[in-house]
Scaffold this motif. Structure first.
Motif, mmCIF file in Angstrom:
data_model
loop_
_atom_site.group_PDB
_atom_site.id
_atom_site.type_symbol
_atom_site.label_atom_id
_atom_site.label_comp_id
_atom_site.label_asym_id
_atom_site.label_seq_id
_atom_site.Cartn_x
_atom_site.Cartn_y
_atom_site.Cartn_z
ATOM 1 N N UNK A 195 13.608 46.142 54.579
ATOM 2 C CA UNK A 195 14.414 45.600 53.488
ATOM 3 C C UNK A 195 15.689 44.990 54.083
ATOM 4 N N UNK A 196 16.033 43.804 53.644
ATOM 5 C CA UNK A 196 17.174 43.121 54.241
ATOM 6 C C UNK A 196 18.399 43.272 53.350
ATOM 7 N N UNK A 197 19.472 43.820 53.902
ATOM 8 C CA UNK A 197 20.739 43.897 53.178
ATOM 9 C C UNK A 197 21.808 43.193 53.999
ATOM 10 N N UNK A 198 22.677 42.464 53.309
ATOM 11 C CA UNK A 198 23.742 41.796 54.046
ATOM 12 C C UNK A 198 24.818 41.327 53.084
ATOM 13 N N UNK A 199 25.993 41.083 53.651
ATOM 14 C CA UNK A 199 27.060 40.427 52.900
ATOM 15 C C UNK A 199 27.137 38.960 53.311
ATOM 16 N N UNK A 200 27.528 38.122 52.347
ATOM 17 C CA UNK A 200 27.580 36.703 52.645
ATOM 18 C C UNK A 200 28.927 36.332 53.268
ATOM 19 N N UNK A 201 29.095 36.689 54.535
ATOM 20 C CA UNK A 201 30.339 36.370 55.227
ATOM 21 C C UNK A 201 30.061 36.275 56.728
ATOM 22 N N UNK A 202 30.805 35.418 57.394
ATOM 23 C CA UNK A 202 30.797 35.349 58.860
ATOM 24 C C UNK A 202 32.231 35.146 59.275
ATOM 25 N N UNK A 203 32.655 35.812 60.355
ATOM 26 C CA UNK A 203 33.983 35.570 60.900
ATOM 27 C C UNK A 203 33.865 35.246 62.380
ATOM 28 N N UNK A 204 34.377 34.083 62.758
ATOM 29 C CA UNK A 204 34.363 33.678 64.167
ATOM 30 C C UNK A 204 35.810 33.557 64.624
ATOM 31 N N UNK A 205 36.172 34.328 65.649
ATOM 32 C CA UNK A 205 37.568 34.416 66.079
ATOM 33 C C UNK A 205 38.069 33.179 66.815
ATOM 34 N N UNK A 206 39.369 33.176 67.085
ATOM 35 C CA UNK A 206 40.006 32.050 67.773
ATOM 36 C C UNK A 206 39.371 31.808 69.150
ATOM 37 N N UNK A 207 39.347 30.553 69.538
ATOM 38 C CA UNK A 207 38.956 30.143 70.895
ATOM 39 C C UNK A 207 37.484 30.384 71.232
#
Lengths: 246, 246, 246
Positions: B75-87
């Motif tokens: 079963x797939x659970x996830x939140x709809x967010x991605x965070x990509x840091x500086x540089x």
């Protein structure tokens, strides 16, 4: 010459009968030969020269500037140029960095990635999802099969066959000593060598002309010419020059 | 800020000096920092936050919703967010699913694919064609080389080096018992561990801090800290803390 | 039906509620079912038929004509058709050649590449960066995990599980004898077989129904049904039918 109205083309150096399809991006200072087909979603950076009769499939990216993030130890040097010879085929989603020279009649497979300072000869196959690292040379008529990794500072001769999922590496310290150019030495693979599937060729090893490495062998020291080696660590199991001795 | 007229941009949250090139697709609810470069044919889904000085190469796809077809057991659970840091640098054709957090100064290589519920630290390298599965965490300054697979439910520490074509898995039953979350456990790899090319780390194995796994080793049981292991099955061949015993 | 104004669509055969996003390229003689989602930067060539409820993620390329450069030894034959069944998911940057038939409810993973003359059944998973060669058939409910290579002239049954980084090959001469169709024979993998990570299945080997190949095993000769094999070369270590003998 036929450029789709939805392509972004910034160069005038395009040969006869060349076809550039929708959503391709061709930057300035790109030279394209005759009878070339460039499929949708291809991106070509400045400094790339493409020969005649080349076909570049969708999503390929040619002329990528090498760029590390903060984590990359090795200093990156390169020239902003790529040369792709006549009659080559570049597979979908393949990535070719800047400072790469590819001979004629060579096939770069789907999703393959070739880094800077690499020279590849004529009539080669670099198959699907193969990755080739920096500062490596590959001779003529050499075939490298799917998912094999060719390390940096590596030399591969003519008429070599490397099967699928073969590992090559260039650092005996497994990344534990930082990056020191003089200690990072890839294998030297002679003309006519054949390497079986899932073999592992350790750093700095030389494999002599005409030798055969069995599937899944782990080659930890040099192999003389015309021997067959197998096992982990690989040992000579047969001589291939008729002498019978090993 | 410079958005090419052929890009499709649905957000207003874009920082200074950011450049978005032709045929990029940026959906709504995307936040992009300053001095970012987004190359052609990049697609970014809603919920993605990109830091300053990030470069995203052609064909990358960020924020992919996980979606199985009928054949997926878990079963797939996830939140709809991605965070990509500086540089950070995101390589061409790399794929980052939704529910992923990436620190600063990290490089995601060409054709890499990172699934949901994954956290990756600062100053890491996830090299070309690496695949990382769901619910896995990776520390800081860790390097994972080409074509290595990191399994689901796996923990990897700081300053780890994993060479090319390394396998990790999380199911001792090799898919024969269906999917039971409590039986599906990936390796736990301690800080400072080094793993050689083509090694195979079996499900649930712990590798202690500072240990070294030789090239092509098959690690079937736990490894204490500061040991070197080799072979199939892997055995301790050396102690790395000066004690001499193994 | 909703076609983004920046998509290039050359067919009228599109079902109800189907969505085609920006910068997709759909050629003529393509048939698309109902409730299909085609993401940006997808390219679909003539002759492709897509069922209902299919989702095709960004950068996928469907219907690639097989094309070798001068270096390809095997003569390429194919029909210009692809059929993708209902409820399939095609991952980002996946590549499906012409002359491929895929059943219903099957997932083709990110960056996977499937060559011509391949048939894949229902409820299968072909995971990320898997490559499948020409003239191969795969049954129903079979799962092939990341970075595994399936060779040409290979047969794989129903309910098979093949783990990550598994090699299969079809040429005992390791490329040294040119291409002779009758000597190039891939493995024959029976129903219900499970193959562990980094295993290597040599050319022409048959693995009987219900057998298990341990992680990193090198299978050089036929395996009877319901045996477990391990090691290099792989030997029977257990019988799986309760008889106790091996």
């Amino acid at each position: 010459m036929m450029i789709d109205k939805m392509a972004m083309v910034d160069t005038n150096c395009i040969g006869e009968n060349t076809l550039i399809k929708s959503f391709a991006v061709i930057n300035k200072e790109v030279i394209i030969g005759s009878n070339v087909i460039i499929h949708p979603h291809v991106t070509i950076e400045a400094g790339v020269v493409i020969g005649n009769n080349v076909e570049i499939f969708p999503g390929a990216y040619i002329g990528k500037p090498p760029k590390g993030a903060g984590a990359v130890a090795r200093k990156i040097e390169y020239e902003q140029k790529v040369k792709i010879g006549d009659n080559c085929v570049i597979g979908p989603n393949a990535i070719i960095y800047s400072d790469v020279i590819i001979g004629c009649n060579t096939l770069i497979g789907d999703n393959a990635s070739i880094r800077e300072q690499v020279i590849i000869g004529d009539f080669c196959i670099v198959s699907r999802s193969v990755t080739i690292n920096y500062n490596t040379s590959i001779g003529n008529r050499t075939k490298i099969m799917d998912m094999t990794h060719i390390t940096g500072n590596c030399q591969i001769g003519d008429d070599v066959f490397i099967s699928v999922l073969v590992a090559t590496t260039n650092d005996r310290a497994i990344g534990q000593s930082g990056y020191a150019e003089e200690k990072v030495i890839g294998p030297n693979i002679g003309n006519g060598v054949a390497i079986g599937a899932s073999a592992n060729i350790l750093p700095g090893v030389s494999i002599g002309e005409g030798s055969v490495v069995a599937a899944s062998a782990v080659v930890s020291k040099d192999v003389l010419p015309r021997k067959m080696v197998a096992g982990n660590p690989a040992r000579v199991i047969k001589s291939l020059d008729g002498g019978g001795e090993i």
